[in-house]
Design an enzyme around this catalytic site. Structure first.
Site, PDB file in Angstrom:
ATOM      1  N   LYS A 295       0.730  -1.135  -0.044  1.00 24.69           N
ATOM      2  CA  LYS A 295      -0.163  -0.098  -0.074  1.00 24.69           C
ATOM      3  C   LYS A 295       0.849   1.359   0.023  1.00 24.69           C
ATOM      4  O   LYS A 295       1.882   1.263   0.682  1.00 24.69           O
ATOM      5  CB  LYS A 295      -0.955  -0.237   1.446  1.00 24.69           C
ATOM      6  CG  LYS A 295      -2.003   1.167   1.432  1.00 24.69           C
ATOM      7  CD  LYS A 295      -2.878   0.808   2.480  1.00 24.69           C
ATOM      8  CE  LYS A 295      -3.924   1.838   2.666  1.00 24.69           C
ATOM      9  NZ  LYS A 295      -4.919   1.464   3.751  1.00 24.69           N
TER      10      LYS A 295
ATOM     11  N   SER B 161      -9.326   1.244   2.754  1.00 26.08           N
ATOM     12  CA  SER B 161      -8.689   1.902   2.026  1.00 26.08           C
ATOM     13  C   SER B 161      -7.440   1.361   1.563  1.00 26.08           C
ATOM     14  O   SER B 161      -6.963   1.942   0.521  1.00 26.08           O
ATOM     15  CB  SER B 161      -8.079   3.026   2.978  1.00 26.08           C
ATOM     16  OG  SER B 161      -7.219   2.576   3.956  1.00 26.08           O
TER      17      SER B 161
ATOM     18  N   SER C  24      -9.861  -1.105   7.071  1.00 27.20           N
ATOM     19  CA  SER C  24      -9.376  -1.078   5.767  1.00 27.20           C
ATOM     20  C   SER C  24      -8.641  -2.156   5.169  1.00 27.20           C
ATOM     21  O   SER C  24      -8.077  -2.310   4.157  1.00 27.20           O
ATOM     22  CB  SER C  24      -8.278   0.170   5.846  1.00 27.20           C
ATOM     23  OG  SER C  24      -9.237   1.274   5.699  1.00 27.20           O
TER      24      SER C  24
END
Length: 478
Positions: free
Chosen positions: A84, A162, A186
């Site tokens: 990420k 996310s 997330s």
């Protein structure tokens, strides 16, 4: 150059590592193939933030040298993975998914990436994310520098956030595993929406050094993988004490399935209302089969309910106050207005206005929540509930719209388990368990702090009896 079979893109960490040791293909050949695939398909799903082909190939060459000399460094050696884009990677952009930080470059690398690299893991790309990890809230899936994360199972639907790019990349076979982060959902949400396995570790188990902070007291880094076993192997590599992270719990994690507790000793709690009334009607049959499979493992199953607290408002206050403090200079400079989502802009600005008394009250309630969970989990080892009650929404739908127009059940069950579990700092494992409207659905297992081996033991046994985690989307399709 050896041709890499398509099955390898969805193979387990152990399978790929064994093939590398057997010299069926080299790490360089494997990395070329994964980089080609990530660069070809990643942008079509809005999943790729930055390709790292050249440093990945250099790392792969080193792995081949080690394997030639029989220097074996563990299961992730030679395995292509993604991270990420909130994890710093030295001398390369780390955008945090947000326009104001598009040119940001750090001179250091996140601890998790250093640990994986030291043991031969090959970072092939930075993966897209919701801007600023979604804090404090956002209204549309498009709240990202790279655009809305498109679900590999149906590109008209959202991947979840996310850690959107991380989940997409694993589900589409663009990387073998990926690192994501969770403050409140997330990892579990995109894992569920994309039909993969996601592990949220206990708060403090994995170092956050080099990761963007959204909420100092809630953020956690964890793996998204094809299976529970792969999650255990990755957690083994990234967990552990870190002097650079003041919130580190100072604990290590050893993935030891051979020494896990006997399943018949484990008591699992669930709320029937979650599966019978709260869940999407189209998912209820598969949820029921998942519960039956859990029972068939020999665990003791009992009914449970969450302690009565306002989990949503409490976690909302904490994330808003801490997030606004972290991004105070962004807000006061006016650059916050460059973000893609108007609700997020407004939420960050409002966070600066939260009185200290409200934040402190939320933290006091949180301490009561943590005690209540200690009491609840004194008698029950693991809680089980749907990871999400509905399949992935359309990317055009506002995320704050009601999940359905069905009457609200009278009992809350365990429906607030994501915010509750995060407030209590508990580990969680999301496991694919079926489909609804052609989209993946999952169950989550939540346990006591540092009980990851128990969760993974149940997850591994569940996945030995089901094949949902082996289902693949048509990559590149609509």
């Amino acid at each position: 150059m050896a041709s890499i079979p398509d099955d390898i893109f969805f193979a387990s960490i152990t399978e790929i590592n064994q093939k590398l040791k057997a010299k069926e293909f080299s790490a360089v050949e494997l990395t070329h193939a994964f980089c080609d695939r990530l660069e070809r398909f990643g942008p079509g799903y809005n999943a790729l933030a930055l390709s790292l082909r050249q440093p990945a190939l250099r790392a792969a060459k080193d792995v081949d040298g080690d394997i030639k000399r029989e220097r074996f460094r563990g299961p992730v050696q030679g395995i292509p993975f993604g991270a990420k884009d909130l994890l710093a990677y030295e001398k390369h952009p780390t955008t945090w998914g947000a326009k104001p930080y598009a040119g940001q470059v750090f001179d250091y690398t996140a601890t998790t990436l250093k640990k994986l690299g030291k043991n031969g893991g090959i970072l092939t790309g930075k993966l897209a994310m919701v801007e600023l990890a979604g804090g404090p809230s956002y209204r549309y899936a498009s709240a990202s520098l790279t655009g809305p994360g498109l679900n590999p199972w149906d590109r008209t639907r959202w991947s979840g956030g996310s850690s959107s790019g991380s989940a997409i990349a694993v589900a589409a076979g663009l990387v073998t595993f990926a690192l994501g982060s969770e403050t409140s959902g997330s990892i579990l949400t995109p894992a569920s929406f994309c039909g993969i396995t996601g592990l949220r570790p206990t708060y403090g188990l994995v170092s956050r050094y080099g990761a963007m902070a959204l909420s100092w007291t809630l953020d956690k880094i964890g793996p998204l993988c094809h299976s529970a076993e792969d999650c255990g192997l990755v957690l083994h590599e990234i967990a552990g004490a870190d002097a650079e992270d003041p919130t580190s719990a100072g604990k290590s994690f050893y993935y030891a399935p051979a020494f896990a507790r006997t399943l018949k000793e484990i008591k699992v709690g669930f709320a029937p209302v979650d599966f019978d009334e709260w869940a999407e009607p189209a998912a209820r049959a598969d949820f029921a089969k998942a519960l039956d499979t859990i029972r068939s493992l020999g665990v003791q199953v009992t009914e449970a309910k969450l302690p009565d607290f306002p989990y949503g408002p409490v976690i909302g206050t904490i994330v808003s106050a801490e997030g606004a403090t972290i991004f105070e200079s962004l807000i006061k400079s006016g650059k916050v207005n460059e973000l893609a989502d108007q609700r997020q802009i407004a939420g960050l600005k409002a966070g600066l206005e939260i009185p200290a008394k409200d934040y402190l009250k939320a933290m006091r309630i949180r301490s009561l929540i943590q005690q209540a969970f200690r009491d609840l989990l004194a008698d029950i080892d693991v809680l089980i509930a749907p990871s999400r009650l509905t399949p992935a929404p359309k990317i055009t739908q506002p995320l704050d719209r009601p999940a359905s127009d069905r009457p609200t059940p009278k009992e809350r069950g365990l429906t607030a388990l994501i915010p509750a579990g995060n407030l209590a700092g508990l580990p969680a494992l999301s496991l694919p368990c079926g489909f609804a409207d052609g989209m993946p659905m999952s169950i989550q297992l939540v346990g006591r702090p540092f009980s990851e081996n128990t969760l993974l033991s149940i997850g591994k046994a569940f996945q030995e009896r089901t094949d949902w985690h082996k289902r693949r989307p048509v990559v590149g399709g609509g």
